[in-house]
Design an enzyme around this catalytic site. Structure first.
Site, PDB file in Angstrom:
ATOM      1  N   CYS A   1      27.079  39.641  38.316  1.00 53.62           N
ATOM      2  CA  CYS A   1      26.685  40.436  39.949  1.00 53.62           C
ATOM      3  C   CYS A   1      26.032  41.714  39.351  1.00 53.62           C
ATOM      4  O   CYS A   1      26.560  42.484  38.730  1.00 53.62           O
ATOM      5  CB  CYS A   1      27.766  40.449  40.697  1.00 53.62           C
ATOM      6  SG  CYS A   1      28.451  38.579  41.151  1.00 53.62           S
TER       7      CYS A   1
ATOM      8  N   LYS B   1      36.963  37.917  36.015  1.00 57.50           N
ATOM      9  CA  LYS B   1      38.479  37.728  35.434  1.00 57.50           C
ATOM     10  C   LYS B   1      38.447  37.335  34.024  1.00 57.50           C
ATOM     11  O   LYS B   1      39.373  37.503  33.328  1.00 57.50           O
ATOM     12  CB  LYS B   1      39.212  36.793  36.551  1.00 57.50           C
ATOM     13  CG  LYS B   1      39.156  36.972  37.730  1.00 57.50           C
ATOM     14  CD  LYS B   1      39.655  38.073  38.227  1.00 57.50           C
ATOM     15  CE  LYS B   1      39.348  38.607  39.612  1.00 57.50           C
ATOM     16  NZ  LYS B   1      38.048  38.521  40.176  1.00 57.50           N
TER      17      LYS B   1
ATOM     18  N   CYS C   1      26.821  33.694  35.903  1.00 58.96           N
ATOM     19  CA  CYS C   1      27.757  34.960  35.129  1.00 58.96           C
ATOM     20  C   CYS C   1      28.043  34.405  33.539  1.00 58.96           C
ATOM     21  O   CYS C   1      27.696  35.100  32.824  1.00 58.96           O
ATOM     22  CB  CYS C   1      28.924  35.454  35.543  1.00 58.96           C
ATOM     23  SG  CYS C   1      28.839  35.850  37.480  1.00 58.96           S
TER      24      CYS C   1
ATOM     25  N   SER D   1      36.844  42.496  46.328  1.00 57.22           N
ATOM     26  CA  SER D   1      35.677  42.432  45.338  1.00 57.22           C
ATOM     27  C   SER D   1      35.016  43.872  44.836  1.00 57.22           C
ATOM     28  O   SER D   1      35.083  44.687  45.779  1.00 57.22           O
ATOM     29  CB  SER D   1      34.449  41.678  45.887  1.00 57.22           C
ATOM     30  OG  SER D   1      33.401  41.543  45.122  1.00 57.22           O
TER      31      SER D   1
END
Length: 565
Positions: free
Chosen positions: A199, A132, A57, A476
């Site tokens: 993702c 986060k 990411c 998630s």
């Protein structure tokens, strides 16, 4: 620097170099990192980079930070890159390490405030790419309240066979059931993550990117670009330049992150079928900027906003496919035209949301990713705020309707995620069970772990419509099925979830928005009298500090509530 400035990190001021405080020493230090004489009179723009090799990411964000720096330089400022941490939820899920995930949001906010507050940057660009670090960046920018732009690092491309990270988790569940052999599992593992980017479904990263763009804190289009693309590089360069414009007009996050702007963000999250984590993070971001926002707003707004996106995890398409048809801008234009967005909200372009959307074209004819408002996938929000004798301060459910809207079953109680995972894998958990995972809340975990591993195992074992899972932890963005998290008060604080016993009947009703255990008030009182708070799991270090300072999930699980010592 004056005492007043030291006490208020939000106060806008020039760097110590420009102010003349420690002028010679500051110049000497900065010459060594590349400053020239002309740079000392320019506005300094801090570029907060979340680059790291710990997750795909963020593995490309070093290059994006350089683009943002160059954009600030070309616009007449002086860009200065600094780093903050990030962690990988995908790697940590299902392990003790996942307890650090939500904690990292606070560490990121703290570190951005610390660096910018110390160095005196005039403005900021923050680049985030994972669950986060994105709200963490936003909370840091909100605390400082200096002209700022957030940039999303971009989405990953699909893996072979239209796979992504959740495909791997669910393949593990299928393998444990015997439906997938080890070679097939390894093939999915090797090809599901093809390169840099967040993702690929409407999981937490893409949800929060979309929310931040709708909030007005990203440039138009930032949330829907592939991580490795010219569009993303151009976005970063434009963000660096945009900070100089914001400085010129003294436009700060507090001018943009208003109550109406948060309502816009919630509306877009619902329309996209976004992650339950948006509830936690948007409440935390609003808390930080000083905007009153309760979890009840998701219910109020959800009654008039439909789910129109057919995106993973509950749908079929990935974010990269939404990028191909125009991203979220055409959806926002549709929502605005329907009166579902506040068009007069200011954004980082210096223009209003309505002005930004004025020239946006509709989606191409025949696309199947975004449904019309009058023929949605779900007429009301999939994010349900539930109350009842199990959650007197609220809980958050993600109910798309595909798993039904009501579930009654027998409690099967576990004191940790690991216990639950073992019993799912060995077949102990059966159809009709309500899995109760407790002592995983912000304080009790500590850290409020995501339950992606058990929810994926449930789906992989074919129990998605036959088992419910409730927890004082969270989920998630990739979790789906009949799941309820953020149950408050949490078990560690003696919430009713701590009092549930194996075999208790539990009903979750996503139409009435209730969650109840079918035992009498008298029995609950008897159990409460016998309950004892467990000893903290950690007594030193960051997890211990977090557990001592964190607020309830219903207030965003923040660590700097004004009324805390």
């Amino acid at each position: 620097m004056s005492d007043e400035r030291q006490q208020d990190p939000r106060r806008r001021y020039s760097s110590p170099v420009v102010d003349g405080v420690g002028k010679s020493a500051s110049r000497a230090m900065l010459r060594a990192v590349g400053f020239t004489d002309s740079d000392f009179t320019k506005p300094q723009v801090g570029i907060a980079s979340t680059w790291s090799q710990v997750t795909p990411c963020n593995s490309h964000i070093d290059g994006l930070a350089e683009e943002a720096r160059d954009g600030a330089d070309d616009a007449g400022g002086k860009g200065v890159i600094f780093n903050t941490i990030t962690i990988s939820d995908g790697i940590a899920n299902g392990t003790e390490g996942m307890k650090y995930s939500l904690v990292s949001r606070e560490v990121i906010a703290d570190s951005i405030e610390t660096v910018a507050g110390c160095e005196g940057f005039d403005g900021l660009v923050a680049i985030g790419g994972c669950d986060k670090n994105m709200p963490g960046c936003m909370m840091g920018l909100a605390r400082l309240d200096r002209p700022s732009v957030f940039v999303y690092g971009g989405t990953i491309l699909p893996g072979k066979g239209h796979t992504d990270i959740v495909s791997v988790f669910e393949a593990m569940g299928a393998h444990s059931r015997g439906d997938l052999d080890l070679i097939e599992l390894k093939q999915i593992e090797e090809t599901a993550i093809p390169g840099p980017g967040s993702c690929g479904g409407m999981y937490t990263a893409n949800t929060m990117a979309s929310a931040i763009e709708a909030l007005g804190m990203s440039l138009p289009g930032s949330s829907a670009q592939n991580a490795v693309s010219q569009a993303k590089r151009d976005d970063c360069r434009a963000a660096g330049a945009a900070v100089l414009e914001l400085l010129e007009h003294d436009i700060k996050p507090s001018d943009i992150m208003t109550r109406e702007a948060f309502e816009n963000a919630i509306t877009v999250v619902i329309a996209l079928g976004g992650s339950t984590n948006a509830v936690l993070h948007l409440v935390a971001m609003a808390n930080t900027i000083g905007v009153p926002l309760s979890i009840e707003e998701f219910t109020r707004i959800g009654k008039r906003v439909p789910v129109v996106a057919d995106l993973r995890p509950s749908g079929h398409y990935m974010m990269s496919e939404l990028v191909e048809i125009g991203g979220i801008q055409p959806l926002m234009k549709t929502l605005l035209d329907a009166g579902l967005l506040h068009g007069d909200c200011l954004t980082v372009t210096g223009r209003t949301l309505a002005e930004n959307l004025a020239g946006v074209a509709p989606y191409p004819e025949g696309q199947k990713i975004i449904a019309p408002l009058d023929a949605p996938h779900k007429a009301e929000s999939h994010l349900r705020i539930l109350y009842g004798n199990l959650a007197p301060e609220g809980a958050v459910a993600k109910i798309t309707g595909k798993e039904g809207t009501r579930f009654t079953g027998s409690a099967r109680v576990f004191g940790s995620e690991e216990e639950a995972q073992a019993r799912i894998n060995d077949g102990t958990v059966v159809a009709g069970d309500v899995i109760v995972i407790r002592y995983e809340g912000p304080k009790g975990g500590p850290g409020m772990r995501e339950m992606l591993t058990p929810t994926s195992a449930i789906m992989g074992r074919g129990l998605g419509s036959e088992v419910a899972l409730i927890t004082d932890g969270r989920f998630s963005g990739g979790s789906h099925g009949f799941v309820v998290g953020h149950i408050t008060p949490e078990a560690f604080d003696g919430g009713p979830i701590a009092l549930v016993q194996d075999g208790d009947k539990i009903t979750i009703d996503a139409e009435a928005d209730t969650i109840d255990v079918h035992i009498s008030d008298e029995e609950l009182m008897r159990r409460r009298a016998a309950w004892r708070q467990p000893e903290p799991r950690y007594t030193r270090g960051v997890l211990s500090k977090y557990a001592k300072t964190v607020s309830s999930a219903s207030t965003g699980a923040v660590t700097d509530m004004p009324d805390r010592a």
